[in-house]
Each structure stands twice: as structure tokens, then as C-alpha cells.
Design a protein around this motif. Sequence first.
Motif, short mmCIF file in Angstrom:
data_model
loop_
_atom_site.label_atom_id
_atom_site.label_comp_id
_atom_site.label_asym_id
_atom_site.label_seq_id
_atom_site.Cartn_x
_atom_site.Cartn_y
_atom_site.Cartn_z
N GLY A 294 27.84 42.51 34.88
CA GLY A 294 27.22 42.76 36.17
C GLY A 294 27.74 43.98 36.87
O GLY A 294 28.79 44.52 36.53
N HIS A 295 26.95 44.46 37.84
CA HIS A 295 27.31 45.55 38.76
C HIS A 295 27.71 46.84 38.05
O HIS A 295 28.70 47.48 38.39
N GLY A 296 26.95 47.21 37.04
CA GLY A 296 27.09 48.53 36.46
C GLY A 296 28.20 48.73 35.47
O GLY A 296 28.36 49.82 34.92
N GLY A 297 29.00 47.71 35.21
CA GLY A 297 30.08 47.85 34.24
C GLY A 297 29.71 47.26 32.90
O GLY A 297 28.68 46.58 32.75
N ALA A 298 30.55 47.53 31.90
CA ALA A 298 30.33 46.95 30.58
C ALA A 298 30.68 45.46 30.62
O ALA A 298 31.41 45.01 31.50
N PRO A 299 30.13 44.66 29.69
CA PRO A 299 30.52 43.25 29.63
C PRO A 299 32.03 43.10 29.50
O PRO A 299 32.70 43.88 28.82
N VAL A 300 32.57 42.10 30.19
CA VAL A 300 34.01 41.87 30.20
C VAL A 300 34.29 40.55 29.50
O VAL A 300 33.76 39.50 29.89
N LYS A 301 35.12 40.60 28.47
CA LYS A 301 35.55 39.38 27.79
C LYS A 301 36.74 38.80 28.56
O LYS A 301 37.77 39.44 28.71
N SER B 296 33.63 44.37 41.99
CA SER B 296 32.74 45.37 41.39
C SER B 296 31.66 45.79 42.38
O SER B 296 31.25 46.96 42.41
N ARG B 297 31.20 44.86 43.20
CA ARG B 297 30.15 45.17 44.16
C ARG B 297 30.69 45.92 45.38
O ARG B 297 30.05 46.87 45.86
N THR B 298 31.85 45.53 45.87
CA THR B 298 32.33 46.09 47.13
C THR B 298 33.21 47.32 46.95
O THR B 298 33.37 48.10 47.90
N LEU B 299 33.82 47.50 45.78
CA LEU B 299 34.67 48.67 45.54
C LEU B 299 34.09 49.57 44.44
O LEU B 299 33.85 50.75 44.65
N GLY B 300 33.89 49.02 43.28
CA GLY B 300 33.36 49.79 42.17
C GLY B 300 33.43 48.96 40.91
O GLY B 300 34.20 47.99 40.83
N PRO B 301 32.62 49.30 39.89
CA PRO B 301 32.58 48.49 38.67
C PRO B 301 33.95 48.39 38.00
O PRO B 301 34.72 49.36 37.97
N TYR B 302 34.25 47.21 37.48
CA TYR B 302 35.47 47.00 36.70
C TYR B 302 35.37 47.86 35.45
O TYR B 302 34.40 47.75 34.68
N PRO B 303 36.33 48.74 35.19
CA PRO B 303 36.15 49.75 34.13
C PRO B 303 36.62 49.35 32.74
O PRO B 303 36.50 50.16 31.81
N TYR B 304 37.17 48.16 32.58
CA TYR B 304 37.72 47.76 31.28
C TYR B 304 36.86 46.68 30.64
O TYR B 304 36.02 46.07 31.29
#
Length: 729
Positions: free
Chosen positions: A319-326, A354-362
Motif C-alpha cells: 500500500g501507499h506507493g511502496g513495494a510489498p513488505v514481508k 506510509s500515508r502521513t510521512l512517506g512510503p516505507y522504503p524496505y
Amino acid sequence: MRIAHLLAAAALLGGVAVSAGLMAEGGSPATVPAAGTDIALAPPKAAAVTQPSAPGAWGGIRSGQEATLSDRVVDYRIEATLDPVKHTIDGKQRLTWRNRSDQPVRSVYLHLYLNAFQNAESTFHTEQRKSGAGIRNSSLSQDGEWGYMELRSVQQGGAKVPWTFVQPDGGPATDQTVVRMDLPQAVAPGASTTLDISFFDQLPRVMARSGYFDSFHLVAQWFPKIAVLELPGERGATTLRWNAHEYHAESEYYADFGSYDVKLTVPREYTVGATGELQGTPVEKDGRLTHHFIQGDVHDFAWSADKRSAKPLVDTWSGHGGAPVKITVLFPPELASNAAPTMQAAKDALAYFSRTLGPYPYKTLTIVVPPHNASEAEGMEYPTFFTTGAAPGLEAGTTAAAMLDFVTIHEFGHGYFYGILASNEFEEPFLDEGLNEYWNHRMLRDSGRKMPLTTPFLRRIGFAPQASGFEFERMGTPRDEPSDPLGQNAYHRLQGVGPVYTRGATTMRDLEAQLGKDTMERAFKEYYRRWKFRHPSIADFREVLAEVSGQRKLVETVFAQQVYAVTRVDDRISSFTSEELAPTPGVRLQDGKRVDVSAEQAARQADQLREQWEQAHPDAKPGTGPFPYLTTVTVRRRGADVPQTLLVEFADGSKETVQWSGERRWHTFEWRKPVKAVSARIDPEGKHLLDVNKLDDSRTLKQDGSAARRWTADLAAIFQSLIALIATV
């Protein structure tokens, strides 16, 4: 007996300072060459930065178009083998570091954090004793369960590297958490060098979020880690300097971004969790498995190993523009009830941050629920990897369940403020602990979460009061006599680092009330955009808030009062009257003549006029009549100048609102109206939670039990919190 044990014994018995610490390779004491002292160290008591960083600091704003998320300064390639019986680690590390400066570097500084736990004379334990806390996990001194790190060899291009232990903050000479290595070959500007290091760890009985209990191992701050070379214009630096602080009792960490390629060898029956992505299937040899993890654009690496782990709970979030997170949750069998709530809290936090700051990048997130008797391992963050709380027999709707939820959200949030924004936690803990705590409670508020103050038994009989997160923070922070600015460093604090969390969150919530919720979110999102994968200072954060909000004076005032200094907030209503202006005795002119009106005559005249008015107005509301009322409210200021609102309500439902600010210590407001006032209140919207006492913010001219009821509720909340705490110990 190992050399570290001998040194510990010497320090304990005689307080002997060892100039070179451990032995250099080959068994001869390391010496301190004259070279290597040309680059200064950050000041021992460095704290909040006042000047914003240069626009190009740390390579400038990351646009997302670069080849890597961060400007990778360091590369770690580590091979480590765990002996879970002796609780030791044999490690080999190839550390490649790039000199970002325009000067040759002849010496580098490394952190050996694990040495904080090798004896009672480290900076860590010395500060613990001074604070009155004694030795954390006092069984160490009795049972020999200390921990330490040995440097067995260090080479640069095949040449031996001499080293010496130093105390950059003026700590005891027995502290060995910082080492200076004097390089045979200087590192030219823009060039890189590689250090081949052989090291050995003895893990302590788990303390300060590192160590072992039984078969459980939390392996953190376990490898030699290079300090940060700061350039002019970065975090207040005016000249080139090394930022290398000792491991203090209440400080955490600061390091360069880089890449980690780590191979961990453990017995086959052990479950491993770690920073980063697992590379393929672990390789088996001689009854052991080697797990290979890789992660770029992080500044630390931690891992866990336990043969008692249950089958991990694994899921994927997108969600929210980042890659899927395991997402992987590791837990012991007896805490199976914690796994699903931990997973859900992690997903909720991923969505919110991810929505309020920025996408989780990992691409990964690993969460460890420590076993019983390893509570010192709870609640600690590392990139893509953290430990949460533990609550046996967890029941939804209880204080324990809410605390597990909060701790999971809190430690995930550190992945942004500590991990991606990567502020200096030695010098400016507010940027991590304070901002993260604020954003955690913001998430709880936005999602409708409150803190239930109840135990399973009380909940079953229907007794389950709740408290809002921000009110909980307010009750836990020093307001009457705060001693330390939020911008003070982590280790020179009279009241400890706790108020950084509570007072920090409360200050940010109060600023939000002034700037507006949406404005605050835009500012934090911009702060994250500008400073992700860099190392912002408090001044950099202040500038973003001022620019985005457009209210520089307000922002700078708050920072001057609470971040760079510490000022109590204490406004109150000291008096409140609303008196009828009826006829009074005395001499007055009537038909051109002076008439002496007695008190009795004035009272009789007033009664007659009231009777006539009541007959003419049979439906009049109380507080109205033939005479005007003079309402007087005096407010007093015994603390900082904060923008204040006074609201006065009258018997007919009308209201008067005035603003009050300035350094003047008191002010009296008056109204002459045909109606009586019934109540006066400052801060009617509750914007100032730092105020010493909210109960003196309001007064009423009729009996009103709301203040007493509120005070009783506060006491009940505190009492129930204590019950819940006792029940979960």
C-alpha cells in the motif's frame, strides 16, 4: 581467563586505567602515534543545534532518482558464528569506508558498544550508579555474566593497524566503548579504505536491549562500527569533525548509511531473524545453518536467534506507493497470543506512517516478541527489525493488550525517525524519541484508539475506564519543575531521558493545536521528504515547521521556550466576579438638588426596581434584571508567554472571547453587560497541555462539580494504571 576479564577485575579492584585497552595483534600493547589528531571530535556535551544545515549537507535532498536511497558511506561484510552455549560470537568483518571530506584522514574512530557491559567502571555503569539506578541487571557482578568485545586483529591492506581506547566525552579511563585506529595509510579526499577486522563477542545476560537469556539471543551493537565524519555545514559543524560519543546510560546511536552483507552461522535448530532480506535457503554444514542477509541504505544491523521459537507468523502488506513488505513475527510458544495482535499493529503502523510521512522504503519487517525473563530485550528498534513487548495470556481490551499495540507502533515508528531520518540520538534524542512518541499518539488518536485502564478481571465485571494517549503523556511529564530542555543531549539530564518522550510529545501536540492538524502533517511530510536518508538537526526540523506553517514567530518562540531552554507553562484565573450595579448610598443630584441616599434607601429603591422589572419580564432568565452587571476576570501568568484565549459565558448564553499574550504577569478584563457572567475559562480548546494545572484554568459563579469530577477521574485513571501494571508484572 580472557584478557577482558582480567582488565575488568583490575578496574574493579584497583581502578587502574589501561592506556591501550586490549592488546594489539601480535600481543604487544598498541601505541598512540602523534599522527591522527588533526581532525577534531564533536564536543563532549554537544546538544541541540541552532543553525540549519547547509543545503548540500549529506549530499543534498534525495530526489529518488539516485541509484541508491542513501549516499552510502560505508560497506560492511560480516561473517559471524554464534556459540549459543557460551553465548559468544566469532566474527570477521571487512569494513570499507569512504572519506567524504576534502582532507586526508589518518585516523578513524570506531564504536565497540558491547564493552559498556564488561565491568562496572564503564561510562554506562558509572552513570547508572550516579543516577541512583545501581548496576542494571545486578546479577552480572555476582554471576560473571558480563559482556564485551575483543578486537583480535585489524589490518589495512595487509598492514597491522594500531589502536587505542579513548574517552571523547571525558568518561572514566576504564571505558572502552570508543577506539581510535591510526591508519598506516591515510585515506585521501574522496577515496575509500578497507579495514579487515577479526573480533570476538561475549554477550551479556540480556540488558539494555542486548544479550541472552537461556537459548534466546538478541545480538545488537555487536560489531565494530565506524563513527560519523561530519563536514562543515552538517548538523552545526563549522569545521571537519568526528562525531564519536561513549556509550552512555541513556543514549542510543548515530551512524552513517551504508550496505550490509552479513552471514550468520547458528545451530540448525535455531530460528534467526535479522535486519534485511534473507538470500535464498540457509546453507547447512556440520549441523549448523548459515543465514545470509543483505540490506542497503541502513545504518545498523541486529539479529536474534532462539531454539525455542514457535513457527513464525508471516504475512505481506502492500500500500501507499511502496513495494510489498514481508512481515515476520518471531515469538516463543508461551506468547502465541501476542503474535496476531503484533502483526495487526505492524500493518496498521505501515499504513499510517506510509500515508502521513512517506512510503516505507524496505521490503522486509521482522518483529521479535522476547520470551519470559528477557524483558530487558523488549522495545528496541533497528532498521527493518525490532523487538516489541510481551504479555502472557493476552486478552483484548485490557491495558496489556493496549501496551503491546502501542509498543509495536512505537518501535515501528522508530524505523522512520531513528532509521530513515537518522538523527543523532546522542546529542538530539528529541528528534527521535520525542517526535516518534508524538506521531505514535497522533496515530492512536486518528484511529480512535484509547488506553483502557483495566485488568482482565475488572473488564469482565464491566469496569474499563479509558484515557487518551496525549492525556496519558501529559500526566507522565514534569510540568511544575521541568529541569531539562528538550534539545539537551541524552546523557546530561537531571530528570533522565523520560521527559524527552512525554514532554516532547506534549509540546508537539500543543504546537499542533496552534498551527492546525493538517498544517502539522504537511510540515512533517515535508521534513521527511527533505531529510530522509540524511541526518537532520533540531534546527533543520525547526526551519521546516516555520516554512511550511508560515508562522515563524510562533514556531521559534516554542523552540526558544521548550527546545533550546525549558520553561514552565502556568496560566490561571486568579479571580472572577460578576456584580450587579444596583443603586448605592451616597450624595447625588436629584432635580438640581443634592440628596443624601442612605444604604437602606438605596436597597429599598433597588428592590422596587427589581420587582417592577420581574413583573414586566415574567419569563426572564436568572442572571438578568433591571441593572447592568460588571464582570471582572483577572488572569495570572507564572510561566512562559503562550498565546492564550479567555472565554467568558453569561447567563443568557452569550459569550465574550479575548486573546491574551505577552510577558506581563497579570491582566484584568472587564465587561459591563445587562446580564451576569456564570463562568470564565482560559484555554477553552485545551491547546496547552504543558500547563502545570488545568484545574485552575476555569472558575464558575454557581456550584459546579465538573472540576471535582475531573480530578476524581484523573485519580481513578492513575489508580487503575497502577492496578494494571501490578497485574502484568
